[in-house]
Design an enzyme around this catalytic site. Structure first.
Site, PDB file in Angstrom:
ATOM      1  N   SER A 102       0.330  -0.928   0.062  1.00  0.00           N
ATOM      2  CA  SER A 102      -0.197   0.021   0.362  1.00  0.00           C
ATOM      3  C   SER A 102       0.666   1.097  -0.504  1.00  0.00           C
ATOM      4  O   SER A 102      -0.095   2.415  -0.438  1.00  0.00           O
ATOM      5  CB  SER A 102      -1.089  -0.125   1.059  1.00  0.00           C
ATOM      6  OG  SER A 102      -1.468  -1.055   1.337  1.00  0.00           O
ATOM      7  N   HIS A 165      -1.332   6.195   8.066  1.00  0.00           N
ATOM      8  CA  HIS A 165      -1.178   4.413   7.251  1.00  0.00           C
ATOM      9  C   HIS A 165      -0.574   4.678   6.176  1.00  0.00           C
ATOM     10  O   HIS A 165      -0.813   5.978   5.516  1.00  0.00           O
ATOM     11  CB  HIS A 165      -2.356   3.213   7.385  1.00  0.00           C
ATOM     12  CG  HIS A 165      -1.922   2.152   7.545  1.00  0.00           C
ATOM     13  ND1 HIS A 165      -2.781   1.337   6.962  1.00  0.00           N
ATOM     14  CD2 HIS A 165      -1.283   1.505   8.274  1.00  0.00           C
ATOM     15  CE1 HIS A 165      -2.416   0.137   6.649  1.00  0.00           C
ATOM     16  NE2 HIS A 165      -1.336   0.218   7.873  1.00  0.00           N
ATOM     17  N   ASP A 326      -8.454  -4.215   3.028  1.00  0.00           N
ATOM     18  CA  ASP A 326      -7.472  -5.228   3.686  1.00  0.00           C
ATOM     19  C   ASP A 326      -7.274  -5.893   4.442  1.00  0.00           C
ATOM     20  O   ASP A 326      -6.961  -7.572   4.532  1.00  0.00           O
ATOM     21  CB  ASP A 326      -6.152  -4.187   2.946  1.00  0.00           C
ATOM     22  CG  ASP A 326      -4.944  -4.686   3.128  1.00  0.00           C
ATOM     23  OD1 ASP A 326      -4.531  -5.705   2.057  1.00  0.00           O
ATOM     24  OD2 ASP A 326      -4.253  -4.411   3.559  1.00  0.00           O
TER      25      ASP A 326
END
Length: 502
Positions: A102, A165, A326
């Site tokens: 990611s 994140h 995810d």
């Protein structure tokens, strides 16, 4: 619109036997396509929705899951973004990995440059943990949020993960390791926080971070010193003694609101809010299926963000992430992954309700896939989260409609009998449980990402550009073209000039 003499009942699979059903279904689609000319207006606003790990099989299974919960034939259901007219495929590999994470994908779909695995907002000249390289301006990438701010628009982000994140960090951060979320993390990973600015700090102090009007998600502990607890009683992580939440509020002009629960978010008046910072958990937000008290839904956070950002008459760029699709896949908790996908679809629906298709481009995609698949030959409308309607023709045992190529807890699914490895009879497991773990092949501590192309769905101005198969790094340039933002060619470059000298 296309009108037939009769309508079909989508609560019954018997309709699927009718040849007239399929004929009129195709004619209706064709009629709609022929009556939808391309929208070539300038996009005042751009909203990019990112379903983290939302592979094409995840969308298919999510569609069926949602339909079955609502009592319609699951296969005939449509998630909100599946109603968009234009769809393409994005190639997700990063500069040094066939299967991406990611972090490097965030650099691609937000900044338009493919970079190294685990890095964010820096070029591929920066290797993992190269703090010095990540600090060099020449290695910094600029995200479409930065382009929007430069174009005198507003920008914001919404996520169900920590706001530090990997995916949301791509909006505002430059780092050689996605795990450098706080200065404690930097130290723990053997680096010096003085020479390696952490992601939370960049959200508060950074050129883009400090100008974001809306930031909604989780992760209070990354912003608070280890001498302070947050409103939930969790001790902060920071070693530098800084309370970045207080600093955020004090540094903002106008009315800057900090929120920690759903009630306050829903009661907040967007018309008197200049800046909005909402942190709704110490870490990631709870899964929707865990029904956490006072956690806002992704749709509620999306609505709050749009209502604040739309006060800017020049328009805005908004990044919205359904980040826990995810996480559930990594745990092979398919039911949670599919429910998070449905929640993501609801957020897209809310955005469509609150915006105008003539001036707002909405793009929906994923950063990478997962190893989940729908397999076997289950009957139509077979429960997508249940067992297959047929048995294996080798061991005569049932198998699930959904399974993964790899994942954790292999001992749940395999046993040794008289020296032979056998599959466990899945009828002895509880697949009704929201935390049910689904079967997989290769044993791993957690399921991995998948390397398949992911879909891109677009609606609004210049959405017809998003068809075809292309590099993920093309996405921000197409969004920038539609909204006259960024370093590439834009719609405004094509407009006739006012005079000979202009």
């Amino acid at each position: 619109s296309y009108i037939t003499e009769r309508s079909w009942d989508l609560h019954s699979i018997s309709e699927l036997k009718s040849k007239e059903f399929w004929f009129h279904d195709a004619q209706k689609l064709l009629y709609e396509k022929l009556s939808t000319p391309p929208n070539q207006y300038r996009a005042k606003n751009v909203i990019f929705f990112l379903g983290d790990g939302m592979s094409v099989p995840t969308v298919t299974a999510g569609r069926i899951f949602d339909g079955q919960l609502r009592g319609v034939v699951g296969e005939r259901n449509q998630l909100e973004f599946e109603k968009f007219n234009y769809v393409g495929l994005s190639k997700t590999y990063c500069a040094n990995k066939q299967v991406a994470d990611s972090a490097c994908t965030a650099s691609a779909y937000l900044s338009g440059i493919k970079a190294n695995y685990l890095t964010i907002g820096v070029s591929a000249d920066v290797e993992v943990n190269d703090c010095a390289g990540a600090r060099l301006t020449k290695n910094h990438l600029s995200s479409i949020a930065a382009w929007a701010l430069k174009g005198r628009k507003s920008a914001g982000l919404v996520t169900t993960t920590r706001v530090t994140h990997a995916s949301p960090a791509g909006v505002y951060a430059h780092t050689s390791n996605r795990d450098f979320e706080s200065d404690y993390d930097v130290s723990k990973l053997g680096q010096n926080p003085g020479g390696c600015p952490d992601i939370a700090k960049q959200l508060i102090d950074g050129e883009v971070g400090q100008r974001l009007r809306v930031v909604l998600g989780g992760g209070t502990v990354k912003f608070l010193p280890n001498t302070t607890t947050d409103v939930y009683g969790n001790l902060g992580q920071r070693l530098d003694g800084r309370n970045l939440i207080d600093e955020w509020q004090q540094s903002k002009p106008g009315n800057a609101r900090v929120l920690f629960n759903r009630t306050d978010l829903l009661n907040n008046d967007p018309h008197t809010t200049d800046f909005l910072f909402g942190l709704f958990n110490a870490s990631h937000l709870a899964y929707h299926l865990d029904d956490s008290v006072d956690t806002p839904t992704l749709a509620e956070m999306t609505a709050a963000a749009i209502n604040v950002l739309s006060r800017d008459p020049a328009g805005y760029f908004l990044f919205v992430e359904g980040g826990r699709i995810d996480h559930a896949h990594h745990e092979t908790k398919a039911k949670k992954a599919l429910d998070e996908t449905v929640q993501f679809s609801e957020a897209v629906r809310k955005a469509r309700q609150l915006t105008n298709q003539w001036d707002t481009l909405i793009v929906v995609s994923a950063d990478h896939g997962h190893t989940v698949s729908i397999s076997g030959y289950p009957d139509v409308n077979n429960s997508i989260v249940g067992l297959n309607s047929e048995l294996s023709n080798v061991d005569q045992l049932p198998y699930a409609a959904i399974s993964y190529a790899n994942g954790p807890d292999y001992q749940k699914f395999y046993k040794v009998t008289d020296g032979e490895v056998e599959r466990v009879d899945l009828r002895t497991l509880d697949f009704a449980d929201r935390n049910a773990v689904y079967p997989h092949g290769v044993p791993m501590t957690e399921e991995t990402h998948g390397g398949g192309d992911v879909a891109v769905y677009a609606h609004g101005p210049w959405s017809h550009l998003f068809t075809g198969v292309y590099e993920q790094s093309s996405l921000p340039y197409m969004m920038g073209f539609a909204s006259c933002l960024g370093p590439g060619i834009t719609y405004c470059d094509l407009k006739p000039k006012a005079s000979y000298n202009s």
